[in-house]
Design a protein around this motif. Structure first.
Motif, PDB file in Angstrom:
ATOM      1  N   SER A 104       0.831  -1.208   0.000  1.00 50.48           N
ATOM      2  CA  SER A 104       0.000   0.000   0.000  1.00 50.48           C
ATOM      3  C   SER A 104       0.859   1.250   0.000  1.00 50.48           C
ATOM      4  N   LEU A 107       2.357   1.848  -3.460  1.00 44.08           N
ATOM      5  CA  LEU A 107       1.394   2.442  -4.384  1.00 44.08           C
ATOM      6  C   LEU A 107       1.117   3.900  -4.050  1.00 44.08           C
ATOM      7  N   VAL A 162      -4.013  -5.388  -3.702  1.00 44.87           N
ATOM      8  CA  VAL A 162      -2.729  -4.703  -3.905  1.00 44.87           C
ATOM      9  C   VAL A 162      -1.905  -5.428  -4.962  1.00 44.87           C
ATOM     10  N   ARG A 165      -3.167  -4.881  -8.425  1.00 41.32           N
ATOM     11  CA  ARG A 165      -2.825  -3.550  -8.950  1.00 41.32           C
ATOM     12  C   ARG A 165      -1.380  -3.501  -9.435  1.00 41.32           C
ATOM     13  N   ASP A 202      -9.929   0.077  -2.095  1.00 40.32           N
ATOM     14  CA  ASP A 202      -9.673   0.297  -3.517  1.00 40.32           C
ATOM     15  C   ASP A 202      -9.780   1.788  -3.857  1.00 40.32           C
ATOM     16  N   LEU A 206      -6.091   2.553  -4.371  1.00 41.92           N
ATOM     17  CA  LEU A 206      -5.833   2.054  -5.708  1.00 41.92           C
ATOM     18  C   LEU A 206      -6.425   2.885  -6.831  1.00 41.92           C
ATOM     19  N   SER A 207      -7.517   3.608  -6.581  1.00 43.22           N
ATOM     20  CA  SER A 207      -8.253   4.267  -7.662  1.00 43.22           C
ATOM     21  C   SER A 207      -8.205   5.789  -7.530  1.00 43.22           C
TER      22      SER A 207
END
Length: 722
Positions: A104, A107, A162, A165, A202, A206-207
């Motif tokens: 995490s 990212l 994760v 991604r 997410d 992630l988004s």
């Protein structure tokens, strides 16, 4: 240090080694408390095929059941094998948390530099969580594999997102995440929050926006949520009043209102947080008191609402730390919100939420050191963070080593509870029972008296503990001492000093009812049924919803000669609980004994159907069939046949059964045969049994007048019916 932080494989090895060392003392533990009914006494536990079928039948927690079945099928019911598997699950979770936090941060750093070193933050979060003694209840307490297994799958769901991604081909990881979510649903019901956590994770990590999330991975979360619907179908009956599933979760007799339970949980949650910071007084069983009113937990409620509001605010703003803080509350929500579970506080519920706090602590440590040592190099700051982590880990690990020893046996476990919470009634009761079972009654007596003294000193009610002390004297055979101690407990219970909330009053009433029931049982045992009946009636007055107490009261009233009250109590018992077959049988016998034959027959017939060897009930039934005053009840042919059959089956009761034979023959007009039997019975009757001889002579006189013998409306209970 910097070289170490660049080697994640080595960090994982350190994590695994440290956690294994911290849990070495868990292997000395045996089966305790709920392990016994669910594992030791569960004869079907090792049936792997049955466990697999339970998965297709969508039964409750089938995945955990399957792992337990495999445990038994492979190693048998040896505690060490369960501890190995539990530790393995915990190790997987620790490694997954490391990868989850690390990934995490990687990212997040790609989106915008955070100033955090991924391996360092992941390592700190994982080792603090893995070594924290607050997790021992989910790892060392064997049956709480439900919790640790669910946590493992929960973390895997987020970890797979994760990895998806980061991977070139994301779909295998998405499928793995979906599969983990489904398996977690079969481990424990708390997993129902995982799809929500995944969607929020997410969106924050992630988004860039909700639209891209929906278009790219909406199908993933739709599939994740599908088993949640089935799980809710299984959980809803637990929440329904009077359902069979409700008793084990929400309690059989008393349950706090959702509102008071919610207020109470504010104090519990703050206590959980305190234990996360300072795990000093860890307790297996808190027996946490439910709030009497909203004011009792107002300060803690305001604190929790502030923390929750802050997490929501930061979550709304897209802050990853706000997400982690909110997940803490989300994971606790099923057990720490409005569903009034009978046990208000249990440490295993903090197992997974503790990972959130450990992650926040890891980030906070890194930022705090960076601020404090802003002029130092990054390598220097990382070294300081690692040194601080080592110190904390050492303290947590040593506490975990010590805490595991509390689970080595029942006495050690309940002793640890009583030492930390002397007012805990269940803990004192269980500890005394286990000490007594091992022949250590003197030690149990001392401990109970110490708990009573502590409660008196700190303003807690003592009558339940004084009742336990009286019961201990009963087991020791000191009936006189027990009677005096029970009276002390009753006097103490009668001096209620303050007004309680309806819920707490309900709980107290039940405790008083149990006290009077135990006192009554002792009085009955020592031959004082009249006094026993008084105690049983008091128990009913406090809690009129327990059929068993009506049964006890009815028996005591019967013994003391109060037939009317005996019949009333037994009638209530059998009407309230259709499974009380013995009470229904005794009720029917007493009805027959007082001449209420039409009411007695259904109960006697039912008793005979259930137990063909119940000669007393069969005797009373055929006696009514042979000579009842009512034409509708008389069946002399049936009575005659049954009497002859019973004489062959029970020759020791031939005298009473031949008397019934004579009654049936007189109904059929076969007076000579009845006359012959009665004369024979009179000759055989003992000279000392004047009542029997007189009854037989009266019947003989009736038969000699060519009249059928009839039972009186009021009839004494025969010897065979006792």
């Amino acid at each position: 240090m910097e070289t170490l932080l660049q080697r994640p494989a080595l960090l994982r090895s350190i994590l695994i080694g440290a956690v294994v060392v911290a849990y070495l003392t868990s292997f000395s533990g045996g089966f305790v408390f709920d392990d016994h009914p669910h594992i030791v006494e569960n004869q079907s536990l090792g049936d792997v095929s049955a466990a697999l079928r339970s998965m297709t039948a969508i039964s409750t927690r089938p995945i955990t059941r399957l792992t337990l079945a495999l445990n038994v099928a492979t190693f048998g019911k040896h505690p060490w094998s369960f501890h190995i598997v539990n530790l393995a699950i915990h190790l997987v979770s620790v490694v997954v948390l490391f990868g989850l936090v690390r990934g995490s941060v990687v990212l997040l750093n790609k989106q915008k530099p955070t100033g955090l070193e991924p391996n360092l933050v992941g390592f700190i979060a994982a080792i603090l969580w893995g070594l924290h003694p607050l997790g021992t209840m989910a790892v060392t307490y064997i049956i709480q594999r439900h919790e640790s297994l669910m946590a493992m799958f929960y973390l895997l769901v987020l970890y797979c997102l994760v990895r998806a991604r980061m991977a070139d081909r994301s779909w295998p990881w998405y499928l793995a995440g979906i599969f983990s979510c489904w398996l977690g649903m079969g481990a424990k019901e708390v997993m129902v929050t995982a799809p929500i956590a995944a969607v929020l994770f997410d969106r924050i990590i992630l988004s860039d926006n909700w639209r891209s999330l929906y278009r790219s991975r909406g199908w993933v979360y739709a599939v994740m949520m599908s088993p949640a619907v089935l799980l809710l179908v299984k959980v809803i009956p637990i929440l329904l009043k009077d359902s069979s599933s409700q008793a084990g979760v929400l309690g059989t007799y008393e349950t706090a209102s959702p509102w008071l339970y919610l207020w109470t949980q504010s104090g519990v949650i703050l206590h959980y947080v305190r234990l996360a910071v300072c795990p000093d007084y860890l307790t297996f069983d808190y027996d946490w008191p439910v709030a009497s009113n909203v004011w009792e937990y107002l300060p803690s409620a305001l604190a929790v609402v502030t923390l929750l509001g802050g997490s929501l605010w930061y979550l709304w703003r897209g802050n990853p730390l706000g997400l982690v803080a909110f997940l803490f509350f989300l994971i606790l929500a099923p057990t720490s919100s409005v569903v009034p579970i009978i046990d208000v506080a249990f440490e295993h519920r903090m197992y997974l939420p503790l990972a959130c706090l450990s992650t926040l602590a890891a980030v906070g440590m890194c930022y705090a050191i960076a601020w404090w040592k802003a002029s130092e190099s990054i390598a220097r700051r990382h070294s300081l963070v690692l040194l601080l982590t080592v110190g904390l880990s050492l303290g947590l690990g040593l506490r975990t080593l010590q805490r595991n020893l509390d689970y080595r046996d029942e006495i050690a476990l309940w002793t640890s509870v009583v030492e930390s919470r002397p007012m805990n009634l269940r803990a004192n009761h269980n500890l005394v029972n286990h000490l007594r079972a091992e022949g250590r009654s003197a030690e149990a007596e001392v401990l109970l008296k110490q708990s009573i003294g502590w409660c008196q000193q700190h303003g807690y009610e003592t009558f339940p503990l004084e009742a336990d002390l009286a019961e201990l004297y009963v087991y020791e055979g000191a009936a006189d001492l027990a009677l005096r101690q029970f009276q002390v407990a009753v006097d103490s219970a009668n001096t209620q000093s303050k007004k309680l909330s309806p819920y707490r009053q309900q709980v107290r009433d039940r405790q008083q009812a149990e006290l009077h029931t135990s006192f009554g049982a002792l009085l009955d045992m020592v031959g004082r049924p009249k006094d026993a009946a008084v105690q049983f009636d008091l128990a009913i007055a406090f809690r009129p919803d327990v059929p068993h107490w009506y049964a006890l009261a009815g028996d005591a009233h019967r013994k003391s000669g109060n037939v009317d009250l005996a019949l009333q109590r037994w009638k209530h018992a059998v009407d309230a609980d259709k499974s009380m077959f013995q009470v229904a049988r005794d009720y029917g016998m007493l009805l027959a004994g007082v001449g209420r034959y039409d009411e007695a027959v259904p109960y006697l017939e039912s008793s005979v159907r259930k137990n063909r060897d119940d000669v007393a009930a069969a005797y009373q039934l055929i006696r009514i069939q042979a000579a009842a005053p009512s034409d509708e009840l008389r069946q002399p042919e049936v009575a005659l046949t049954s009497s002859l059959n019973l004489q062959k089956q029970f020759p020791q009761h031939q005298q009473e059964l031949r008397e019934v034979e004579a009654m049936a023959l007189s109904q059929l007009g076969r007076f000579d045969e009845a006359n012959s039997i009665l004369q024979s019975l009179i000759l055989e009757a003992s000279n000392n049994d004047s009542a029997t001889r007189e009854r037989l002579q009266q019947q003989l006189a009736i038969v000699q007048q060519q009249q059928p013998i009839r039972l009186a409306r009021k009839s004494p209970v025969s010897t065979a019916s006792r």
